[in-house]
Motif scaffolding. Sequence first.
Motif, PDB file in Angstrom:
ATOM      1  N   GLY A  29       5.977   5.223  -3.852  1.00  0.00           N
ATOM      2  CA  GLY A  29       6.512   3.941  -3.386  1.00  0.00           C
ATOM      3  C   GLY A  29       5.459   2.977  -2.868  1.00  0.00           C
ATOM      4  O   GLY A  29       5.786   1.916  -2.346  1.00  0.00           O
ATOM      5  N   MET A  30       4.196   3.324  -3.045  1.00  0.00           N
ATOM      6  CA  MET A  30       3.135   2.476  -2.464  1.00  0.00           C
ATOM      7  C   MET A  30       2.955   1.172  -3.226  1.00  0.00           C
ATOM      8  O   MET A  30       2.444   0.202  -2.703  1.00  0.00           O
ATOM      9  CB  MET A  30       1.803   3.250  -2.422  1.00  0.00           C
ATOM     10  N   ILE A  96      -9.141   6.745  -1.897  1.00  0.00           N
ATOM     11  CA  ILE A  96      -8.112   5.756  -2.264  1.00  0.00           C
ATOM     12  C   ILE A  96      -7.527   5.122  -1.001  1.00  0.00           C
ATOM     13  O   ILE A  96      -7.170   5.826  -0.062  1.00  0.00           O
ATOM     14  CB  ILE A  96      -6.994   6.423  -3.085  1.00  0.00           C
ATOM     15  N   GLY A  97      -7.429   3.810  -1.005  1.00  0.00           N
ATOM     16  CA  GLY A  97      -6.750   3.076   0.071  1.00  0.00           C
ATOM     17  C   GLY A  97      -7.081   3.604   1.456  1.00  0.00           C
ATOM     18  O   GLY A  97      -8.226   3.710   1.846  1.00  0.00           O
ATOM     19  N   GLY A 105       0.982   7.986  -1.922  1.00  0.00           N
ATOM     20  CA  GLY A 105       0.701   7.598  -3.305  1.00  0.00           C
ATOM     21  C   GLY A 105       0.438   8.816  -4.185  1.00  0.00           C
ATOM     22  O   GLY A 105      -0.067   9.836  -3.730  1.00  0.00           O
ATOM     23  N   GLY A 108       0.672  10.158 -10.731  1.00  0.00           N
ATOM     24  CA  GLY A 108       1.556   9.622 -11.775  1.00  0.00           C
ATOM     25  C   GLY A 108       1.823   8.146 -11.565  1.00  0.00           C
ATOM     26  O   GLY A 108       1.751   7.339 -12.498  1.00  0.00           O
ATOM     27  N   LEU A 152       3.357   4.076 -22.098  1.00  0.00           N
ATOM     28  CA  LEU A 152       4.659   4.658 -21.741  1.00  0.00           C
ATOM     29  C   LEU A 152       5.804   3.804 -22.275  1.00  0.00           C
ATOM     30  O   LEU A 152       5.757   2.573 -22.207  1.00  0.00           O
ATOM     31  CB  LEU A 152       4.799   4.754 -20.221  1.00  0.00           C
ATOM     32  N   GLU A 156      10.201   6.818 -20.056  1.00  0.00           N
ATOM     33  CA  GLU A 156       9.319   7.966 -20.298  1.00  0.00           C
ATOM     34  C   GLU A 156       8.661   8.357 -18.976  1.00  0.00           C
ATOM     35  O   GLU A 156       8.155   7.504 -18.245  1.00  0.00           O
ATOM     36  CB  GLU A 156       8.257   7.601 -21.343  1.00  0.00           C
ATOM     37  N   TYR A 181      -8.860  -1.167  -2.572  1.00  0.00           N
ATOM     38  CA  TYR A 181      -8.860  -0.859  -4.002  1.00  0.00           C
ATOM     39  C   TYR A 181     -10.297  -1.033  -4.498  1.00  0.00           C
ATOM     40  O   TYR A 181     -11.165  -1.499  -3.755  1.00  0.00           O
ATOM     41  CB  TYR A 181      -7.990  -1.869  -4.757  1.00  0.00           C
TER      42      TYR A 181
HETATM   43  C1  LIG Z   1      -3.085  -0.652   0.623  1.00  0.00           C
HETATM   44  C2  LIG Z   1      -3.189   0.095  -0.685  1.00  0.00           C
HETATM   45  C3  LIG Z   1      -4.429   0.488  -1.111  1.00  0.00           C
HETATM   46  C4  LIG Z   1      -4.577   1.169  -2.300  1.00  0.00           C
HETATM   47  N1  LIG Z   1      -5.815   1.515  -2.687  1.00  0.00           N
HETATM   48  C5  LIG Z   1      -5.968   2.177  -3.869  1.00  0.00           C
HETATM   49  C6  LIG Z   1      -7.238   2.578  -4.310  1.00  0.00           C
HETATM   50  O1  LIG Z   1      -8.229   2.386  -3.629  1.00  0.00           O
HETATM   51  N2  LIG Z   1      -7.334   3.206  -5.497  1.00  0.00           N
HETATM   52  C7  LIG Z   1      -6.241   3.482  -6.240  1.00  0.00           C
HETATM   53  O2  LIG Z   1      -6.381   4.078  -7.301  1.00  0.00           O
HETATM   54  N3  LIG Z   1      -5.016   3.129  -5.836  1.00  0.00           N
HETATM   55  C8  LIG Z   1      -4.850   2.498  -4.678  1.00  0.00           C
HETATM   56  N4  LIG Z   1      -3.595   2.172  -4.264  1.00  0.00           N
HETATM   57  C9  LIG Z   1      -2.457   2.569  -5.105  1.00  0.00           C
HETATM   58  C10 LIG Z   1      -1.802   3.868  -4.620  1.00  0.00           C
HETATM   59  O3  LIG Z   1      -2.753   4.821  -4.478  1.00  0.00           O
HETATM   60  C11 LIG Z   1      -0.720   4.435  -5.561  1.00  0.00           C
HETATM   61  O4  LIG Z   1      -1.312   5.230  -6.519  1.00  0.00           O
HETATM   62  C12 LIG Z   1       0.020   3.411  -6.287  1.00  0.00           C
HETATM   63  O5  LIG Z   1       0.499   2.516  -5.328  1.00  0.00           O
HETATM   64  C13 LIG Z   1       1.209   3.956  -7.127  1.00  0.00           C
HETATM   65  O6  LIG Z   1       1.596   5.252  -6.830  1.00  0.00           O
HETATM   66  P1  LIG Z   1       2.983   5.605  -6.194  1.00  0.00           P
HETATM   67  O7  LIG Z   1       3.112   7.070  -6.269  1.00  0.00           O
HETATM   68  O8  LIG Z   1       3.088   5.029  -4.846  1.00  0.00           O
HETATM   69  O9  LIG Z   1       3.996   4.922  -7.214  1.00  0.00           O
HETATM   70  P2  LIG Z   1       5.322   4.088  -6.979  1.00  0.00           P
HETATM   71  O10 LIG Z   1       5.033   2.884  -6.181  1.00  0.00           O
HETATM   72  O11 LIG Z   1       6.404   4.948  -6.516  1.00  0.00           O
HETATM   73  O12 LIG Z   1       5.579   3.657  -8.460  1.00  0.00           O
HETATM   74  C14 LIG Z   1       4.779   2.685  -9.128  1.00  0.00           C
HETATM   75  C15 LIG Z   1       5.221   2.497 -10.571  1.00  0.00           C
HETATM   76  O13 LIG Z   1       4.915   3.645 -11.321  1.00  0.00           O
HETATM   77  C16 LIG Z   1       6.043   4.179 -11.953  1.00  0.00           C
HETATM   78  N5  LIG Z   1       5.969   5.623 -11.882  1.00  0.00           N
HETATM   79  C17 LIG Z   1       5.747   6.369 -10.762  1.00  0.00           C
HETATM   80  N6  LIG Z   1       5.673   7.672 -11.075  1.00  0.00           N
HETATM   81  C18 LIG Z   1       5.873   7.759 -12.391  1.00  0.00           C
HETATM   82  C19 LIG Z   1       5.898   8.836 -13.313  1.00  0.00           C
HETATM   83  N7  LIG Z   1       5.744  10.097 -12.926  1.00  0.00           N
HETATM   84  N8  LIG Z   1       6.108   8.574 -14.607  1.00  0.00           N
HETATM   85  C20 LIG Z   1       6.272   7.319 -15.029  1.00  0.00           C
HETATM   86  N9  LIG Z   1       6.251   6.259 -14.222  1.00  0.00           N
HETATM   87  C21 LIG Z   1       6.055   6.479 -12.915  1.00  0.00           C
HETATM   88  C22 LIG Z   1       7.230   3.588 -11.218  1.00  0.00           C
HETATM   89  O14 LIG Z   1       8.324   3.422 -12.088  1.00  0.00           O
HETATM   90  C23 LIG Z   1       6.698   2.271 -10.714  1.00  0.00           C
HETATM   91  O15 LIG Z   1       6.875   1.271 -11.686  1.00  0.00           O
HETATM   92  C24 LIG Z   1      -3.436   1.483  -3.080  1.00  0.00           C
HETATM   93  C25 LIG Z   1      -2.172   1.095  -2.652  1.00  0.00           C
HETATM   94  C26 LIG Z   1      -2.033   0.405  -1.453  1.00  0.00           C
HETATM   95  C27 LIG Z   1      -0.667   0.005  -1.006  1.00  0.00           C
END
Ligand SMILES: Cc1cc2nc3c(=O)[nH]c(=O)nc-3n(C[C@H](O)[C@H](O)[C@H](O)COP(=O)(O)OP(=O)(O)OC[C@H]3O[C@@H](n4cnc5c(N)ncnc54)[C@H](O)[C@@H]3O)c2cc1C
Lengths: 261, 792
Positions: A29-30, A96-97, A105, A108, A152, A156, A181
Motif C-alpha cells: 500500500g505504499m 529503500i525509502g 512495501g 511485487g 503485466l 495478472e 527514491y
Molecule cells: C516515501 C517512500 C519512499 C520510497 N522509496 C523507495 C526507494 O528508495 N526505492 C524503491 O525501490 N522504492 C521506494 N518506494 C516504493 C516502495 O518501496 C514500494 O515498493 C512501492 O511503494 C510499492 O510496493 P507496495 O507493496 O507498497 O505496493 P502497493 O502500493 O500495494 O501496490 C502498488 C501497485 O502494484 C500493484 N501490485 C502490488 N502487488 C502486486 C502483485 N503481486 N502483482 C501484481 N501487481 C501488484 C498494485 O495493483 C498497485 O497498482 C518508496 C515509497 C515511499 C512511499
Amino acid sequence: MKTFNYHVAKDSKEASKLSSSNSAFLAGGMTSIPSLKLGLATYKDIIDIKHIKKLSGIKVSNKTVTIGATTKHAEVASSKEVQKAIPSLAKLAGGIGDAQVRNRGTVGGSIANNDPSACYPSACMALNAIIHTNERKIEASKFFKGMFETALKKGELIESVEFQIPEKSNYQKHPNPASRYAIVGVYLAKHKKEVNVAITGAKASVYVDKDISKALSNNFSISAINNMKINSSEMNSDIHASGEYRGSLVLTYTKKAIEAC
Amino acid sequence: MASLVGSRVERKEDKRFLTGKGRYTADINIANQTYAVFVRSPHARAKIKKVDVSKALKSSGVVGILTGEEIATDKIGGLIAGWAIRSEDGTEMKVPANPPLAKDVANFVGEPIAIVIADTLDEAKSASDLVKIDYKILKAVTNTAKTMSGETIHDGIDKNLCYDWLLGDREKVKEAFSKADKIIKVDLINNRLVPNAMEPRACVVDYNTASEEITLYTTSQNPHLSRLVMSAFGGVAPENKLRVVAPDVGGGFGSKINVYNEEIVCSWASKKIERPIKWVAERTESFLTDTHGRDHVTHAELAVTNDGKFLGFKNETIANLGAYARVFGTVTPTYLFGPCATGVYEIPAAYSNVKAVYTNTAPVDAYRGAGRPEATYTIERLVEKAAMELGIDRTELRMRNFPKTFPFKQTLVHTVDSGDYVAGLEKAKQMADYNNFESRRKESEAKGKLRGIGVSSYFEACGIAPSAAVMSLGCGVGLWESAEVRFNPTGQISVFTGAHSHGQSHQTTFAQIAADELGVPIENIDVVHGDTDKGTFGMGTYGSRSLTVGGIAIVNACKKIVAKGKRVAAKMLEVSEDEIEFKDGEFVALKSNKKKTIGEIAFACYVPGQRDEMKSPIPEGDEPGLIESSFFDPANFSFPAGSHICEVEIDPETGEVKVEKYTAVDDFGRIVNPMIVEGQVHGGIAQGIGQALHENTEYDETGQLITASYMDYTMPRADNFPEFNLGFTCTHATSNPLGVKGCGEAGAIASPPTVMNAVIDALGGQEISMPATAEKVWKACKNLKKSNSKAA
Ligand SMILES: Cc1cc2nc3c(=O)[nH]c(=O)nc-3n(C[C@H](O)[C@H](O)[C@H](O)COP(=O)(O)OP(=O)(O)OC[C@H]3O[C@@H](n4cnc5c(N)ncnc54)[C@H](O)[C@@H]3O)c2cc1C
C-alpha cells in the motif's frame, strides 16, 4: 479518498478472479494508498493480497534466490540467506525509502508499479530475474516496458521473483534527498559470462547500459570506463537533478560499484 | 532547599507526549458535529466570475455551503497585518483587503473561496468537487526579484510595493564607503521555507445556541490574540462571547501565530448552521496555505580597511510578502531584520533599505528567527568573504570588530545590555579544535574529498519590548505578558500564563521558576495556558519571548504572593512584618523562630478563622484568598548571542555535502533548564541546516507550488546531522530580574551562514546559494577543478 470495495483474497486464483479493469491489488500500500488519498487514482475494487501465504517468503538454491511477491523490503534486508547469496540485494532492500516504507512495501508492488526511480527493477535487470506470475514466467528484460508500465496484463498477479546469483555484485544509489527514491541507482552484477550494469532513476524506465556492460565484460576495472562519455540527452531532468548531472552520476556510481565489488 | 532553576528537571509533558496521550485539536470531537472542506483556488491569480454551488448543495449529507458573498453580506472582517510600516518618503504601507473567503479575485494557489459543510468528511469532500467556479485566469507574479516590474496584483498598489523602508543614514554610509580600502559585496537569496509543523492546522468550533457563545478549539500559538483579532477585526463575536482554546499544539515555528481564514470562517459558519464544525488541514493544505518564511533577495556591502576595520554597511533587500500582509509579515523584514543586519560588530555607519512586495504566492510571515536569520546570513556572509579577501583569519577579523564593553550601542537601533562576544568565540574555537582544522582538511583531501570550515557570530533581539517602544514603531498591540498565581486552599498551585507552549516545555520551565520562588515541590505546581477562559489575557509565544517576558510575570506574581504571605504570617505569629523571613517555603519569625509554611498560610487565607476564637488571620487592608497576578513589560529586548563553527566534507564526484562537525556556543544568560535549552538549540540548528542544505520552496512561473509534498520538499532527517557539540557562556541580562535571554530561535539564526560559510570555504570561495544541494555543489566542484587545472 473515494469509497471502494475492499476484498481480502485467500489465494492467487481468487485474487485474479476478483480483479477487473477498475481494480488494484493491495500489497504494501505504499504507492496505492497515497495515490488514492491524493485522488491520483480511483478504483472500484481493492483486492488485498497480503494474506495469501504462498506469496510471501524467501527461497535460496545454488543458482537462484526466489522472493515471494508480498515479501517486505525489511524481510529481504534482514534475511541471512539473501545476505549470503546476493549481499547487494539485501543492501538494496535495506536502502529503500525509510523504515516505515521498508516494513510495508513489497518486491511485487515495487516491480508491478515500475516507478522510474524505484530500486528493485535495476536488480531484476542486472540479475537476469524471472518474474513468475499466476499465468506465466516473464524475463526481466521483457517485463519493464516504460514509465510505470510493465508486461503485466490486467488482473495478472506476480507470485515471485527469481534472481540469478552472480559472482559479484553491488548496488549504489544516489537518493532523492526528499523521498529517498533513487535519483540514480546503479546495479552492477558480474556473472560468469557477462557483466550487467542496470541503471534506474536516470531515464523513463530502468535499462541496462550496453556500452558500460560490454566494456566491463571485457575488462572488469575502473580503467575500462574511465574515458567513457555518457549521453545524457534522454535522461530525466527535474527540480532534483538535471539530465547532465544524472549522466555524471551514472558513471560515478558505476565506478563506486566496481570499487565495492 | 536546592534551587530548581539551573537543573535538568525532567519534562512534565513527556509522559503524555511520549505515550500518545497528548490532546490536540483534531482529537476533539463534539456531539452532532459537522465536517468542513474548503474549496480553494487552483490558480495563483484569477478573477472569480461565478461560484455555482447549486449541484453541490444537492449532494448527500450537505448541511451548507458558504462563499465570499455571504461573508461580505454578514460584514465579517478580513485578515490583518499587525504592524504598520512607513516608507522612507513618509507614506504609510499599502495593504490589500484579505477577505476570509475570496469573492472577486484569488491571489494564490490554495486561497479559500467556499466552505462546504456536511455530516461526514467524505460527504463534504464529494460535494466540494461539485462546486463550480468560473475563473478568468490572470498572469501570475511569482519571482521576488522581478515583482516590481510585473503586472499589478492588487488594485491601487503600484509596482506591487507594500513599502520602501529605510533605517539608517545613507549620507553617512556614503562618506564611510569613500574612505574604505576595500568594499566587500554579496548578492544573496534567502530561500523561502515551508514551516512544516508536525501537526497540521485544525479547528473545531462549538456554538452554544443558548448562551450564544462560540468556543473555538484551534492550533494557535496565541489564543488570546486570536480572540482579540477575531472580535475586533473579524467581528465574529464580542470577546465575552468567544472562547478560544489552543490545547496541545504540535509545533508552530511562527506559522500558527496568524488567525487564519479557516478559523474565522468556521466560527462564523457554526453560528449560522447552529452546529459544531470540524476542519483539519491535509498536508497539502499545510504546504499551500500555512504562512511561509524568509524569501529575501539581498545585495549588501561592507566597507573595510586593509587592516580589517569595518567602516560602513549597506543592505538593499527585496522581501516577498506573498499575496497578503499578515500579522508579523510586515515587521519581519523591517524592524526584526534591518537593525540586526550589522551583527555583533561596531560599524560606525549603516543602513538597511527594504522593499516589501506582493506576489501570487502563499503569505510570508514570521518563521523561527523571523528576520534575524536573514540579518545574520547577510552580515556573516559578508564578514567571511571579507576575511577571505583581506587574508585575515576569520575569527581574528571578527574579534577585531566586536564591541569589548557593554552596554553596546549597536549602529541602527539596539542598545545591547550585556554580552561577551570574545569569550563566546574563543570557547567555540577551542571546542571545535579550530586551530587544527588544516590537518583535518589534508586528511579529507587524501581521501579525494573537499573539506571546509565556517564560522558565524551572531546576536539577536528577542522578547520584543517594551510595549511603548514597539507601538511607536507601528505595532498594533503591546508586547507585555501576564501571569496569575493561584493557591488552592489545600496548597496546590495553578500558574496561569498568557504564553503558549507548542514544544517549548513551559509546563516544566515555568514550574521550576515558581517552585523556587514559592519554596514548594514542583509536583504541587500546574502550569495552565491556552484557554481564554482560564487565566488573564496574554500575548502568546513567538520571538523567544515566553521566558524573558512571561516567565518574569510569573516571578513577579510569586513575589506578590510571598509579600501577602508575610503580612498574614506576621499577624498569625503576632510579630511585625519586617521580623518575618521567607525561606524554603516557610515564613519564620526571626526572634521566636516560630514558623508557618506557605501551605498553612494559603489555608488560612481561604479559611480565615477558628472555632471559639474571634480572630482573623487576614491583616487589616488585606482580603481573603491567595491569588496574585502580574503584567510584565520589560525595559528592553533580550539579546542572546554566540558563535557557531561548522565543518563540512564534500564528495566532489557527487556534490554531496556532509556536515562533519557542528559546534555551538551560546549565551542565553541564566539557564533555567539546560536539557530543555539544549533541545531548543538542537531543533534550531536542525532547521538552519535544513535551510542551508535541503529545504527549497519552488513556485513555477504560473504560481503553482511544485514542492508541495514530502516527495519533493526535503525535510532534513536525523541522518543529515552530526552530533551537535554545544557549549554555553553566561552574561546575565540586565533587563529582567532572572537575568535570562531567549533561546528558542538562536539555533536557526546562527546556523545557515555557519554551514554556508563552510561549504563556500570547501569550494575555494565560490559563491553558491541556499540550499546547497548536491547538484549545485557538484557544478561548483567542476568549476574548481577547471580553475585548478588552469592554475597548474
Ligand atoms: C516515501 C517512500 C519512499 C520510497 N522509496 C523507495 C526507494 O528508495 N526505492 C524503491 O525501490 N522504492 C521506494 N518506494 C516504493 C516502495 O518501496 C514500494 O515498493 C512501492 O511503494 C510499492 O510496493 P507496495 O507493496 O507498497 O505496493 P502497493 O502500493 O500495494 O501496490 C502498488 C501497485 O502494484 C500493484 N501490485 C502490488 N502487488 C502486486 C502483485 N503481486 N502483482 C501484481 N501487481 C501488484 C498494485 O495493483 C498497485 O497498482 C518508496 C515509497 C515511499 C512511499
